[in-house]
Design a protein around this motif. Structure first.
Motif, PDB file in Angstrom:
ATOM      1  N   LEU A   1      39.684   3.942  48.474  1.00 32.03           N
ATOM      2  CA  LEU A   1      40.753   4.844  48.897  1.00 32.03           C
ATOM      3  C   LEU A   1      41.083   4.695  50.376  1.00 32.03           C
ATOM      4  O   LEU A   1      42.234   4.873  50.795  1.00 32.03           O
ATOM      5  CB  LEU A   1      40.353   6.296  48.610  1.00 32.03           C
ATOM      6  CG  LEU A   1      40.298   6.705  47.132  1.00 32.03           C
ATOM      7  CD1 LEU A   1      39.754   8.115  46.998  1.00 32.03           C
ATOM      8  CD2 LEU A   1      41.671   6.593  46.496  1.00 32.03           C
ATOM      9  N   ASP A   2      40.110   4.356  51.207  1.00 33.18           N
ATOM     10  CA  ASP A   2      40.347   4.262  52.648  1.00 33.18           C
ATOM     11  C   ASP A   2      41.075   2.993  53.046  1.00 33.18           C
ATOM     12  O   ASP A   2      41.657   2.917  54.132  1.00 33.18           O
ATOM     13  CB  ASP A   2      39.026   4.380  53.413  1.00 33.18           C
ATOM     14  CG  ASP A   2      37.968   3.410  52.900  1.00 33.18           C
ATOM     15  OD1 ASP A   2      38.106   2.900  51.766  1.00 33.18           O
ATOM     16  OD2 ASP A   2      36.981   3.182  53.616  1.00 33.18           O
TER      17      ASP A   2
ATOM     18  N   ALA B   1      34.415   8.705  57.170  1.00 36.75           N
ATOM     19  CA  ALA B   1      33.869   7.454  56.625  1.00 36.75           C
ATOM     20  C   ALA B   1      33.420   7.659  55.188  1.00 36.75           C
ATOM     21  O   ALA B   1      32.406   7.130  54.738  1.00 36.75           O
ATOM     22  CB  ALA B   1      32.712   6.940  57.489  1.00 36.75           C
ATOM     23  N   ALA B   2      34.206   8.447  54.445  1.00 40.25           N
ATOM     24  CA  ALA B   2      33.833   8.765  53.071  1.00 40.25           C
ATOM     25  C   ALA B   2      33.804   7.518  52.192  1.00 40.25           C
ATOM     26  O   ALA B   2      32.957   7.394  51.300  1.00 40.25           O
ATOM     27  CB  ALA B   2      34.815   9.789  52.497  1.00 40.25           C
TER      28      ALA B   2
ATOM     29  N   PRO C   1      31.760  -1.745  63.945  1.00 40.71           N
ATOM     30  CA  PRO C   1      32.624  -0.648  64.409  1.00 40.71           C
ATOM     31  C   PRO C   1      33.483  -0.081  63.293  1.00 40.71           C
ATOM     32  O   PRO C   1      34.675  -0.364  63.202  1.00 40.71           O
ATOM     33  CB  PRO C   1      33.465  -1.314  65.499  1.00 40.71           C
ATOM     34  CG  PRO C   1      33.541  -2.744  65.078  1.00 40.71           C
ATOM     35  CD  PRO C   1      32.243  -3.062  64.398  1.00 40.71           C
ATOM     36  N   ARG C   2      32.895   0.709  62.437  1.00 36.57           N
ATOM     37  CA  ARG C   2      33.612   1.265  61.299  1.00 36.57           C
ATOM     38  C   ARG C   2      34.819   2.064  61.776  1.00 36.57           C
ATOM     39  O   ARG C   2      34.786   2.742  62.794  1.00 36.57           O
ATOM     40  CB  ARG C   2      32.701   2.177  60.482  1.00 36.57           C
ATOM     41  CG  ARG C   2      32.230   3.413  61.220  1.00 36.57           C
ATOM     42  CD  ARG C   2      31.484   4.371  60.295  1.00 36.57           C
ATOM     43  NE  ARG C   2      30.998   5.540  61.010  1.00 36.57           N
ATOM     44  CZ  ARG C   2      31.724   6.621  61.245  1.00 36.57           C
ATOM     45  NH1 ARG C   2      32.980   6.656  60.850  1.00 36.57           N
ATOM     46  NH2 ARG C   2      31.210   7.651  61.900  1.00 36.57           N
TER      47      ARG C   2
ATOM     48  N   SER D   1      32.061   0.218  57.418  1.00 36.67           N
ATOM     49  CA  SER D   1      30.706   0.159  57.973  1.00 36.67           C
ATOM     50  C   SER D   1      29.850  -0.795  57.156  1.00 36.67           C
ATOM     51  O   SER D   1      28.863  -1.333  57.654  1.00 36.67           O
ATOM     52  CB  SER D   1      30.067   1.554  57.983  1.00 36.67           C
ATOM     53  OG  SER D   1      29.754   1.972  56.677  1.00 36.67           O
ATOM     54  N   ASN D   2      30.243  -1.030  55.900  1.00 40.44           N
ATOM     55  CA  ASN D   2      29.522  -1.957  55.046  1.00 40.44           C
ATOM     56  C   ASN D   2      29.724  -3.375  55.575  1.00 40.44           C
ATOM     57  O   ASN D   2      30.756  -4.010  55.328  1.00 40.44           O
ATOM     58  CB  ASN D   2      30.023  -1.876  53.597  1.00 40.44           C
ATOM     59  CG  ASN D   2      30.214  -0.448  53.130  1.00 40.44           C
ATOM     60  OD1 ASN D   2      31.337   0.016  53.063  1.00 40.44           O
ATOM     61  ND2 ASN D   2      29.145   0.251  52.836  1.00 40.44           N
TER      62      ASN D   2
END
Length: 1505
Positions: free
Chosen positions: A1279-1280, A1365-1366, A1047-1048, A1069-1070
């Motif tokens: 960055l996220d 989701a960049a 669950p990204r 997501s990874n």
């Protein structure tokens, strides 16, 4: 000690990487130390934790008897002397010393300290030495504690024992509830002993539940003069690597001011320094490798002789480089006493030894040995095995073999040695022997039949060296159901026309709809397909097959012959297939949903296939894996040409069993491929209990009193390798069958105990005669009954009618006595009650359930009548040998090292605590060889053609010291004329930063040190990581590929229970990866309020594993029936890793957690709603809306003194130019201690905010090796997750930049939906045209007209970045590109530019970044920022170009210099620092925005901003 004692045999194939040499100034060196952020605990407390992990009774024996020394004795040796008698065997005693010296249990002591601080609260201004809590309420004296326990229980706090507590044996099960008392006191001192004596008596009397949490505080120093308490001292840790790498100085990154000052301090010529040998054995070296000192002395003497020689060379030619790997291997082999010590010395000082090695003679026999080795392994590749189990290996190249017919096989070689010969690319090595076999079991009336047929055709067409069989599974081969008819057709075609037409028939079924449920319609489709293709198959068979009457049949005749009138051979084949599937246990697996596409068995490896999976690829992958292992077997002579049946020998090597049981070997245990989700728990999946080590569970605490039997003679052997506990309700047929299977299982290296687990509970006098009888027969050691006799009696019971009430059977109903009256068993009721309590508390099993526990692994039987057979116990033992400990379970070595499955598990865990880098591995092997007596076999696999030097540096690995002294990395003999940079290689869960040094660790020049001076640096373990993988349970179980399993975007928080969270992060997501930092203690991990809690909740135990629970899972906290939080305990140096299973609200299954909540509008960030279109270039933006953060956020990163000097100037220019308040975010991974101390003072003086952030590089992401490239990666890859989730927007500004405009204008830029904005590269400096790589070749083709941007300044809309989701997309792309060393040369720049098609970039106006390298001088007056880009043409130093290009730079530099000098002078003195902050006599530079070359004038002073 040999391998027989340690049971830890290691094999390492490693690469010797040799470095460019440099003459060393041996008088100067470096000392590096790492300490924990928390204070040290005592050796006694850590020894107690080790003992508790072995046996609770040992903990209490040690705690009650330990005494502190009153002199300055060796504290570690004193503790070990008192504790060594308690572990049960010599390996455990050796391991005790290793673990305590390594400080592995120190986080548990800090956990107790955190618990004490929480419970003490405001009750005392300082923590006393000895005190106790009752249900969580503190009492600071023994008298106060007595009064509290004597008072009525009304209103008393009710907190009970925690999972980490050591609970004193107390009241029996069923006793009234009593208060819980936790003692906080050190072991061995007077007040602790007084508390313990009283509490132990109360616990023994059943009046309290008592746990001792050993803790030493500063207050204890006044109570006891023993030096071994040492409360409050720093905890210095071993277990990490240090590298001093030779730095590339193409662009000078040294601070000219610092260099000149250092040169003055050094006093010039360092030639008078003391001359000492370079040594990896100094400090941590010699103490750890005492053997072979003569070899090391000889090596040092050779180096000194070479240095003194007039012909000493410092530069190697290409020819010398090429053979250096072989020469290093030869020099190691020359060491007669200790080649391992010589290898360590060479490897960690290679720059010094490389010229010396170039003169070493390489014997021919060594060359031949390397030739043979490299037929199996490519040069310079490596692998590591412990007890035969592969732990780490480099990828080996295996190749496909092209061929089309059996005639091709005739040209294959027959000797096994041919498998070791390298093949051409794309080929698999052939072998003309029956060695590899695969079987595909499938439902012929399924959509997967066609896929399996196609896979089999691929195997035949490509000539893979594999025998392949297909087994159609049908209930009744002669029946009329569609599956039986299709199976008869398939076998009939195969028998008459051959394999190719038979496989073509299966492939032709691809258009048949077997899933509709209409068998008649499906069968009609099969007939039509068969009739359409029959002529083609006949024509093909006429060319290849022997003449057969079927070649003359029509399709209708063939259908009749194959389906309606099958021959006896076809029916026998069908029956044999079904019998095979049932006897091997594959029938049940084939009928399960996870094997909806069939079952693949290759060389005994079972792989369930889901419908739609690429079967041919899976077969190829499994074949390649097996071939790798076969090549190793051939090389090590486990398989030889003289073996008559290679296939049987291979299955024997693999430990193949005649049966498979998915309950014992979970699916996907094999290749792991095929689309199933690894790690998603089956509700009844096996689970592992902690039987040893720090995570000791309740199971081991109850196991001491169990009685075991051995099959055959009824006498157990000592120290068996495998332990079974058969848990059963023997009054049911399922439970009694389990006991019977356990009794019938014959094994020479296991023993079994019976645990009664009655459905109705067991109390006084409640035992049924059968239960009492089994206890008497199987637990009386003085009058044992042979197990097979007991088995015969149980068989007679199970032969009784099915409606027989087993609970009503009497002794006379069973014909076995052996002179033993069942009533003679003393305490039968108490034994049975203990069994029941063990099953519920230790094993977490419901009453009446049946299970087998093998070496702590619980396999629960399904309540629907699942039966175990004796062969299933063989599988349990096979699993234990493969996965619970490595190697051959029959070996004496393992049996000597195991007691109740304890030592081997602990030994394996010890190994996994150390890094696996090759040099570090060698270092650890040397240590284990010395400390544990492990037998080490080391095979060198040198690179025989070194064309370049891949690594340049000096390496150390810091190991525990046996004398208890603080460990450190010591470097001697370092080159004085080279610039070095320091890097730390630490375990993955550690976050480490420098906290004390007077030197620039990024630019170390030992020539600048004074004679006799050594570089010293201290690092700190700032935090441990809580990491994990988040899984959407519903999506994982659905098997729907359109649903996201991970669950990204889900937001997680970590903090103290019931308080404000301390840190937060996003799920990637990874792999669903997440990372949070924490200190040792108890924490709460939860879903963040908002969208994450709207859509998801944390799956409860009952949702994961039905009513059996999950081993180690804590009780979740819930709100309104939904669980949003989970307790997490950090009490290990390896942090805490978990699988977080989330459950999505059924009403929101189609909703994305990153999408906006209903009614909130699009999530492009709050900044998109600002009136940015109304802002002109030179105007200030509109003020932030109420409630929004009005600050502008800037993040930056630097490393080294020069870049930190430039960073201060960048900060000062930004503050002076910008109208809004600023907050700076510093990536602190590489900040110096001085910079971290300077920033808070500068922030107060110039009125800006700041925060330090960090993120640990994930283990699964390809890691860069050079420090500069790692720093670049931090600018873009995280960055996220780098910043708190509340931060919506941020500007990145390079350290070597000067701001000349109001950054509020950049802040207000409309990104038009893009997640970030960069400035395109200038193209107005025509001198650099030849360096603009993006204008031609690959980049021109890839960009397709898009601009190539510079990464020195960019704006990130973090809300938009996370919504798209960049970060996930960039990491996936990076992982793919970074494996190529020629890609991502400028990582932080190339990656976002390459990814523009999936993560768009908004291009900023050109004025936002001016750089002389790329921009013409005419555009400089309009520059809003100026960046000091490296110039590949002139290579001018940055400081020199700054003074020349930027008119205001000298004034800014002077202002920063004055402040830095003032802060340095006042360091550590608060009053003087306050004066620095308040001073008006400093910091005079005034800047006018956007006026070229003006200093002062209309600008505002910093104090006015």
């Amino acid at each position: 000690m040999g391998v027989g004692q340690c049971a830890l045999a290691c094999v390492l194939l490693t690469t010797l990487v040799l470095l460019h040499p440099s003459l060393a100034d041996v008088g100067r060196g470096a000392d590096i130390q790492l300490r924990a952020k928390w204070n040290s605990s005592t050796f006694a407390h850590e020894a107690a934790e080790f003992l508790a992990a072995q046996d609770t009774a040992a903990f209490w024996s040690f705690a009650g008897a330990f005494t502190l020394p009153q002199d300055s004795t060796d504290c570690l040796e004193h503790v070990l002397r008192q504790a060594r008698s308690l572990p049960p065997d010599e390996p455990s005693r050796r391991l005790l010393g290793v673990e305590v010296a390594a400080r592995l249990h120190s986080p548990r002591a800090e956990l107790f300290h955190a618990a004490a601080a929480r419970e003490l609260g405001d009750a005392s201004p300082s923590m006393p030495c000895c005190w106790a809590s009752v249900g969580g309420a503190p009492f600071l004296s023994l008298s106060a504690l007595r009064a509290a326990l004597a008072a009525p229980a009304t209103g008393r706090a009710s907190e009970g024992p925690r999972a980490f507590d050591h609970v004193h044996p107390g009241p029996p099960e069923g006793a009234p509830e009593v208060p819980f008392v936790a003692l906080y006191a050190p072991l061995g001192n007077a007040c602790g002993a007084a508390f313990h004596a009283e509490l132990r008596a109360l616990a023994s009397a059943g009046k309290i539940t008592y746990a001792w949490r050993p803790l030493a505080t500063v207050a204890c120093a006044g109570d006891d003069s023993s030096p071994c308490l040492h409360a409050g001292s720093s905890l210095v840790l071993p277990g990490y690597g240090v590298e001093l790498a030779i730095k590339n100085m193409e662009y000078n990154a040294a601070d000219d001011k610092a260099a000149s000052e250092a040169a003055a301090d050094a006093g010039g010529d360092p030639a008078g320094a003391e001359d000492t040998a370079p040594s990896g054995t100094a400090a941590v070296g010699a103490a750890r490798v005492p053997a072979g000192e003569g070899d090391l002395e000889a090596l040092h003497a050779q180096l000194e002789a070479w240095r003194d020689s007039a012909a000493a060379e410092t530069v190697l030619t290409k020819r010398q480089l090429r053979r250096l790997g072989l020469q290093a291997a030869a020099r190691v082999a020359e060491a007669p006493a200790s080649p391992l010590a010589v290898l360590v010395e060479l490897a960690q000082n290679l720059p010094s030894y490389a010229p010396l090695l170039s003169a070493v003679h390489v014997p021919k026999n060594l060359t031949r040995a390397v030739d043979l080795l490299q037929r199996l392994l490519p040069p310079a590749s490596g692998m590591l095995a412990v007890n035969g189990r592969l732990l780490r290996a480099r990828d080996l190249s295996l190749h496909d073999l092209l061929g089309k017919s059996d005639a091709r096989y005739a040209r294959w070689p027959a000797r096994l040695e041919s498998l070791l010969v390298p093949s051409f690319s794309g080929r698999l090595p052939g072998l003309r022997r029956n060695l590899l076999t695969a079987v595909l079991l499938f439902d012929p009336a399924s959509d997967s039949a066609a896929d399996l047929g196609e896979a089999a055709r691929v195997v035949l067409l490509q000539g893979w060296p594999l025998r392949l069989g297909l087994v159609p599974l049908v209930r009744n081969g002669a029946g009329d159901e569609a599956g039986a008819r299709v199976a008869r057709l398939f076998l009939g075609v195969h028998a008459t026309l051959g394999p190719d037409p038979a496989l073509a028939f299966l492939v032709s079924l691809a258009g048949v709809d077997f899933q509709s449920g209409d068998e008649a319609a499906a069968w009609k489709q099969v007939q039509l397909t068969f009739k359409r293709h029959w002529p083609t198959w006949v024509d093909k068979a006429s060319e290849d097959a022997e003449p057969h009457p079927a070649l003359q049949w029509t399709a209708a005749q063939a259908l009749e012959a194959y389906v309606d009138q099958p021959d006896a051979a076809t029916l026998r084949t069908l029956r044999a297939g079904v019998a095979l599937a049932r006897s091997t246990g594959l029938a049940g697996l084939a009928a399960s949903p996870e094997a909806s596409g069939g079952v693949l068995v290759i060389c005994g490896l079972v792989v369930p296939l889901r419908a739609g999976e690429p079967v041919a690829r899976l077969v190829g992958q499994a074949l390649q894996m097996e071939l790798r292992q076969v090549q190793e077997d051939v090389y090590l002579h486990r398989l030889t040409d003289d073996m008559p049946d290679l296939e049987d020998e291979l299955l024997e090597l693999r430990g193949a069993a005649p049966r498979i049981n998915p309950r014992i070997f979970p699916s996907r245990q094999g290749t792991g491929a095929g689309g199933g989700l690894e790690g998603v728990p089956d509700p009844s999946a096996p689970r592992q209990l902690a039987l040893t080590g720090p995570g000791l569970g309740a199971a081991a605490r109850h196991a001491a009193g169990l009685a075991y039997w051995k099959v055959g003679d009824g006498v157990e052997t000592d120290a068996p390798a495998i332990i079974h506990w058969a848990v059963a309700d023997v009054l049911t047929r399922e439970g009694l069958s389990l006991v019977l299977a356990a009794l019938q299982h014959e094994s020479s290296h296991s023993r079994t105990a019976l645990l009664l687990n009655s459905a109705g509970g067991l109390g006084e006098g409640s035992l049924a005669p059968l239960e009492r009888g089994l206890l008497a027969m199987l637990t009386r050691a003085d009058k044992p009954v042979p197990a097979l006799d007991v088995a015969a009696a149980l068989e007679s019971i199970l032969a009784l009618p099915l409606d027989t009430d087993l609970g009503s059977l009497s002794e006379s109903d069973i014909h076995i006595t052996h002179g033993l009256s069942w009533a003679e068993l003393p305490n039968a009721d108490q034994v049975a009650a203990a069994h029941s309590r063990f099953a519920r508390e230790g094993l977490r099993l419901p009453r009446g359930s049946s299970a087998v526990v093998t070496n702590g692994r619980v396999v629960t039987l399904q309540p629907s009548g699942e039966l175990f057979v004796p062969e299933d116990f063989e599988l349990l033992e096979l699993y234990a040998r493969w996965y619970q400990f490595a190697g051959d379970g029959d070996s004496e070595e393992q049996q000597a090292g195991l007691e109740d499955a304890g030592y081997e598990l602990s030994g394996r865990g010890l190994w996994e605590r150390f890094p696996t880098d090759e040099l570090n591995t060698v270092r650890v092997l040397a240590y284990l060889h010395e400390a544990l007596g492990a037998e080490v076999m080391l095979t060198l696999n040198p690179d025989r053609g070194l064309a370049d030097l891949p690594v340049k540096g000096f390496l150390r690995y810091v190991l525990p010291r046996g004398d208890g002294a603080p460990p450190a990395a010591r470097f001697d003999g370092l080159p004085a004329d080279q610039t070095l940079t320091l890097g730390m290689e630490v375990p993955e869960p550690w976050l480490v930063e420098p906290v004390a040094t007077d030197h620039d660790l990024d630019n170390i020049r030992l020539a600048e040190l004074a004679p006799g001076q050594r570089l010293a640096a201290t690092f700190e373990l700032e935090a441990l990581l809580v990491t994990g993988s988040a899984i959407d349970l519903g999506a994982a179980r659905s098997g729907d590929p359109s649903q996201e399993v991970h669950p990204r975007g889900v937001k997680l928080e970590l903090g103290p229970a019931g308080k404000v969270p301390l840190v937060d992060t996003l799920v990637m997501s990874n792999l669903g990866y997440f990372q949070l930092k924490a200190a040792p203690g108890e924490w709460t991990l939860g879903l963040a309020p908002g969208r994450s809690r709207e859509l998801f909740s944390v799956a409860r135990d009952d949702e994961l594993e039905a009513d059996h629970g999950m081993e180690g899972a804590a009780a979740p906290r819930n709100q309104g029936g939904l669980t949003f939080e989970l307790p997490v305990t950090v009490d290990s140096l390896m942090g805490h890793h978990l699988r977080l299973f989330l459950k999505k609200d059924p009403a929101w299954l189609d909703e994305d957690v990153l999408a906006p909540s209903p009614g909130t509008g699009p999530t492009v960030g709050v900044w998109s709603s600002l009136p940015v279109w109304g802002v002109k270039k030179d105007e200030a933006p509109a003020p932030a809306k109420e409630g929004e953060d009005a600050r502008i956020h800037i993040f930056t990163v630097s490393s080294g003194t020069m870049y930190e000097r430039l960073q201060k100037i960048m900060i000062l220019s930004a503050v002076k130019r910008t109208s809004a308040r600023l907050k700076f975010w510093f990536i602190k991974n590489y900040m110096s201690p001085q910079m971290k101390a300077f920033i808070p003072v500068m922030a107060r003086r110039y009125d800006f905010d700041y925060e330090f952030v960090t993120y640990k590089w994930p283990t699964w992401l390809h890691k860069q090796s050079e420090k500069q490239r790692i720093i670049w990666a931090y600018k873009i890859l995280f960055l996220d997750v780098l910043f708190p989730l509340g931060l919506k927007k941020v500007i990145f500004c390079d350290s070597d930049q000067v701001v000349r405009a109001d950054l509020a204008q950049l802040w207000a830029t409309d990104l038009q939906g893009a997640p970030y904005a960069y400035t395109p590269f200038c193209d107005t400096n025509k001198e650099m045209e030849g360096f603009r790589f993006w204008k031609h070749g690959f980049w021109k083709d890839h960009l397709q007209g898009l601009p190539y941007h510079i990464s020195a300044l960019y704006l990130v809309d973090l809300d938009r970045f996370r919504t798209l989701a960049a970060g996930d997309k960039l990491r996936i792309l990076y992982e793919r590109l970074s494996k190529d060393p020629n890609s991502l040369s400028n990582l932080d720049q190339d990656l976002p530019n390459y990814a523009q098609s999936i993560v768009p970039i908004h291009s900023l106006d050109q004025e936002w970044l001016w750089c002389e390298t790329w921009c013409g001088a005419a555009s400089r007056p309009a520059a809003r920022t100026i960046d000091l880009c490296n110039n590949p043409l002139t290579k001018e130093p940055k400081l020199q170009s700054a003074r020349r290009i930027i008119a205001e730079w000298p004034a800014l530099d002077r202002e920063v210099e004055e402040l830095t000098a003032a802060v340095t002078a006042a360091a550590g003195r608060a009053r003087e620092l306050e004066a620095v902050v308040a001073s008006d006599s400093l910091f005079r530079a005034r800047l006018a925005p956007m006026v070229e070359g003006v200093v002062g004038g209309q600008g505002r002073d910093a104090s006015e901003l």
